[in-house]
Write an enzyme that holds these catalytic residues in place. Structure first.
Site, PDB file in Angstrom:
ATOM      1  N   GLU A  72      49.734   7.076 -83.275  1.00 42.30           N
ATOM      2  CA  GLU A  72      48.600   6.255 -83.727  1.00 42.30           C
ATOM      3  C   GLU A  72      47.337   7.104 -83.827  1.00 42.30           C
ATOM      4  O   GLU A  72      46.517   6.910 -84.726  1.00 42.30           O
ATOM      5  CB  GLU A  72      48.412   5.056 -82.782  1.00 42.30           C
ATOM      6  CG  GLU A  72      49.518   4.027 -82.993  1.00 42.30           C
ATOM      7  CD  GLU A  72      49.884   3.212 -81.774  1.00 42.30           C
ATOM      8  OE1 GLU A  72      49.114   3.167 -80.801  1.00 42.30           O
ATOM      9  OE2 GLU A  72      50.981   2.595 -81.796  1.00 42.30           O
ATOM     10  N   SER A  79      59.609   0.652 -78.618  1.00 45.08           N
ATOM     11  CA  SER A  79      60.268  -0.634 -78.354  1.00 45.08           C
ATOM     12  C   SER A  79      61.245  -0.566 -77.178  1.00 45.08           C
ATOM     13  O   SER A  79      62.256  -1.256 -77.181  1.00 45.08           O
ATOM     14  CB  SER A  79      60.954  -1.165 -79.614  1.00 45.08           C
ATOM     15  OG  SER A  79      59.994  -1.373 -80.644  1.00 45.08           O
ATOM     16  N   ASN A 112      51.775   2.584 -71.815  1.00 44.18           N
ATOM     17  CA  ASN A 112      50.693   2.949 -72.721  1.00 44.18           C
ATOM     18  C   ASN A 112      50.064   1.637 -73.167  1.00 44.18           C
ATOM     19  O   ASN A 112      50.611   0.940 -74.008  1.00 44.18           O
ATOM     20  CB  ASN A 112      51.269   3.727 -73.918  1.00 44.18           C
ATOM     21  CG  ASN A 112      50.226   4.015 -74.976  1.00 44.18           C
ATOM     22  OD1 ASN A 112      49.033   3.811 -74.756  1.00 44.18           O
ATOM     23  ND2 ASN A 112      50.674   4.484 -76.133  1.00 44.18           N
ATOM     24  N   TRP A 113      48.948   1.319 -72.529  1.00 39.99           N
ATOM     25  CA  TRP A 113      48.332   0.006 -72.783  1.00 39.99           C
ATOM     26  C   TRP A 113      47.681  -0.064 -74.169  1.00 39.99           C
ATOM     27  O   TRP A 113      47.338  -1.133 -74.635  1.00 39.99           O
ATOM     28  CB  TRP A 113      47.288  -0.296 -71.711  1.00 39.99           C
ATOM     29  CG  TRP A 113      47.863  -0.590 -70.344  1.00 39.99           C
ATOM     30  CD1 TRP A 113      49.157  -0.410 -69.927  1.00 39.99           C
ATOM     31  CD2 TRP A 113      47.154  -1.126 -69.223  1.00 39.99           C
ATOM     32  NE1 TRP A 113      49.286  -0.804 -68.612  1.00 39.99           N
ATOM     33  CE2 TRP A 113      48.073  -1.255 -68.154  1.00 39.99           C
ATOM     34  CE3 TRP A 113      45.822  -1.521 -69.005  1.00 39.99           C
ATOM     35  CZ2 TRP A 113      47.720  -1.745 -66.900  1.00 39.99           C
ATOM     36  CZ3 TRP A 113      45.456  -2.007 -67.759  1.00 39.99           C
ATOM     37  CH2 TRP A 113      46.398  -2.120 -66.712  1.00 39.99           C
ATOM     38  N   LYS A 114      47.437   1.090 -74.794  1.00 41.31           N
ATOM     39  CA  LYS A 114      46.766   1.143 -76.110  1.00 41.31           C
ATOM     40  C   LYS A 114      45.408   0.437 -76.040  1.00 41.31           C
ATOM     41  O   LYS A 114      44.767   0.492 -74.993  1.00 41.31           O
ATOM     42  CB  LYS A 114      47.683   0.555 -77.186  1.00 41.31           C
ATOM     43  CG  LYS A 114      49.077   1.201 -77.157  1.00 41.31           C
ATOM     44  CD  LYS A 114      49.902   0.934 -78.363  1.00 41.31           C
ATOM     45  CE  LYS A 114      51.257   1.609 -78.223  1.00 41.31           C
ATOM     46  NZ  LYS A 114      52.074   1.493 -79.412  1.00 41.31           N
ATOM     47  N   GLU A 165      58.812   9.765 -79.589  1.00 40.12           N
ATOM     48  CA  GLU A 165      58.568   8.412 -80.064  1.00 40.12           C
ATOM     49  C   GLU A 165      58.746   8.349 -81.580  1.00 40.12           C
ATOM     50  O   GLU A 165      57.808   8.658 -82.333  1.00 40.12           O
ATOM     51  CB  GLU A 165      57.140   7.979 -79.708  1.00 40.12           C
ATOM     52  CG  GLU A 165      56.861   7.961 -78.226  1.00 40.12           C
ATOM     53  CD  GLU A 165      55.728   7.002 -77.889  1.00 40.12           C
ATOM     54  OE1 GLU A 165      55.928   6.167 -77.008  1.00 40.12           O
ATOM     55  OE2 GLU A 165      54.664   7.070 -78.525  1.00 40.12           O
ATOM     56  N   GLY A 208      54.898   0.701 -74.637  1.00 40.73           N
ATOM     57  CA  GLY A 208      53.715   0.028 -75.157  1.00 40.73           C
ATOM     58  C   GLY A 208      53.758  -1.454 -74.828  1.00 40.73           C
ATOM     59  O   GLY A 208      53.379  -1.881 -73.737  1.00 40.73           O
ATOM     60  N   GLY A 209      54.243  -2.245 -75.761  1.00 43.25           N
ATOM     61  CA  GLY A 209      54.240  -3.709 -75.631  1.00 43.25           C
ATOM     62  C   GLY A 209      54.735  -4.222 -74.288  1.00 43.25           C
ATOM     63  O   GLY A 209      54.073  -5.067 -73.646  1.00 43.25           O
ATOM     64  N   GLY A 232      56.433  -0.395 -81.704  1.00 41.67           N
ATOM     65  CA  GLY A 232      55.873  -1.725 -81.922  1.00 41.67           C
ATOM     66  C   GLY A 232      56.619  -2.543 -82.963  1.00 41.67           C
ATOM     67  O   GLY A 232      56.138  -3.581 -83.406  1.00 41.67           O
TER      68      GLY A 232
HETATM   69  P1  PGA Z   1      56.052   0.173 -78.042  1.00 41.51           P
HETATM   70  O1  PGA Z   1      55.023   1.412 -78.029  1.00 41.51           O
HETATM   71  O2  PGA Z   1      56.789   0.208 -76.724  1.00 41.51           O
HETATM   72  O3  PGA Z   1      55.183  -1.046 -78.182  1.00 41.51           O
HETATM   73  O4  PGA Z   1      56.964   0.371 -79.192  1.00 41.51           O
HETATM   74  C1  PGA Z   1      55.385   2.646 -77.486  1.00 41.51           C
HETATM   75  C2  PGA Z   1      54.260   3.629 -77.670  1.00 41.51           C
HETATM   76  O5  PGA Z   1      53.629   3.641 -78.742  1.00 41.51           O
HETATM   77  O6  PGA Z   1      53.966   4.432 -76.758  1.00 41.51           O
END
Ligand code: PGA
Length: 249
Positions: free
Chosen positions: A96, A212, A9-11, A166, A233-234, A172
């Site tokens: 989010e 995370s 998930n590149w956001k 999640e 994400g990250g 994050g």
């Molecule tokens: P994260 O994000 O791996 O940076 O915690 C996961 C997500 O929000 O899908």
């Protein structure tokens, strides 16, 4: 056996030209035939990324869609637009979007129905806040999110849906849920699907953990019986993503 699905998930990261560089960097690292690999990218990156992954094992997803077919909805993107651009998967209900953009469980239900009607593969996110976890209402909360999201979805349709658990406090923050905590909720999600539908549907549906997940903790999380993948994400913006995709090597 459910095939694992590892989705990035590149956001709101990577301009179109940065996206192309990231796809090139990851290309030699994400080849694992045992796993479905998906990049969920910002809308503006979809077309270049779809072209850049042609001929590879990578599937492309969007991070959102709107539930109406077309019309006066400035700034929104329809299922047909995504499909025509080559998108296969679509995330909905990310915390989010629920938090910053006020998406409700009802909106997520409408998005899920629209994605299924059009043939997109949905990744439906759910998760509790730290307060809810501390109050001991995590499972009740998640069951409610799932029940509302799946209103009007048939058992056959549900089998093709991916659910991402999640916990908001783990996104994050570097604070990953322990594999036992993650398994406990993923198992409860599978039981909820079993209650809404039947055992066959509960057995077929894929449930990811997200929050995370990284190169160091992925192996333990992905070894849990009810965790069928990760929404990342990250770490999806780094070569670490390749380590997660190849967690079983
Ligand atoms: P994260 O994000 O791996 O940076 O915690 C996961 C997500 O929000 O899908």
């Amino acid at each position: 056996m459910r095939k694992k699905i590892i989705a990035g998930n590149w956001k709101m990261n990577e301009t179109p030209s940065e996206a192309l560089k990231l796809v090139e960097t990851l290309k030699p690292l994400v080849n694992n035939p045992d796993v479905d690999v998906v990049y969920c990218v910002p809308a503006i990156d979809i077309v270049p990324v779809v072209n850049a992954v042609k001929g590879t094992n990578v599937h492309v997803g969007a991070e959102n869609l709107y539930f109406e077919d077309k019309g006066a909805y400035t700034g929104e993107i329809s299922a047909d637009m995504l499909l025509d651009a080559g998108v296969e998967y679509v995330i909905m209900g990310h915390s989010e979007r629920r938090g910053y953009f006020h998406e409700t469980d009802d909106d997520i239900n409408k998005k899920l129905l629209k994605a299924l009607e059009k043939g997109l593969k949905p990744i439906v996110c759910c998760g509790e806040s730290l307060e809810q976890r501390e109050e001991g209402i995590t499972e009740d909360w998640i069951r409610m999110q799932i029940k509302i999201a799946f209103k009007g979805v048939s058992a056959d349709q549900a089998k093709g849906v991916v659910i991402a658990y999640e916990p908001i406090w783990a996104i994050g923050t570097g604070k990953t849920a322990t594999s036992e905590q993650a398994e406990e909720v993923c198992k409860a999600i599978r039981e909820t699907i079993g209650e809404i539908y039947d055992e066959a549907t509960a057995d077929a549906i894929r449930i990811q953990y997200g929050g995370s997940m990284n190169a160091g903790n992925c192996k333990e999380l992905l070894a849990m019986p009810d965790i069928d993948g990760g929404l990342i994400g990250g770490a999806s913006l780094k070569p670490d993503f390749g380590t997660i995709v190849n967690y079983n090597k």
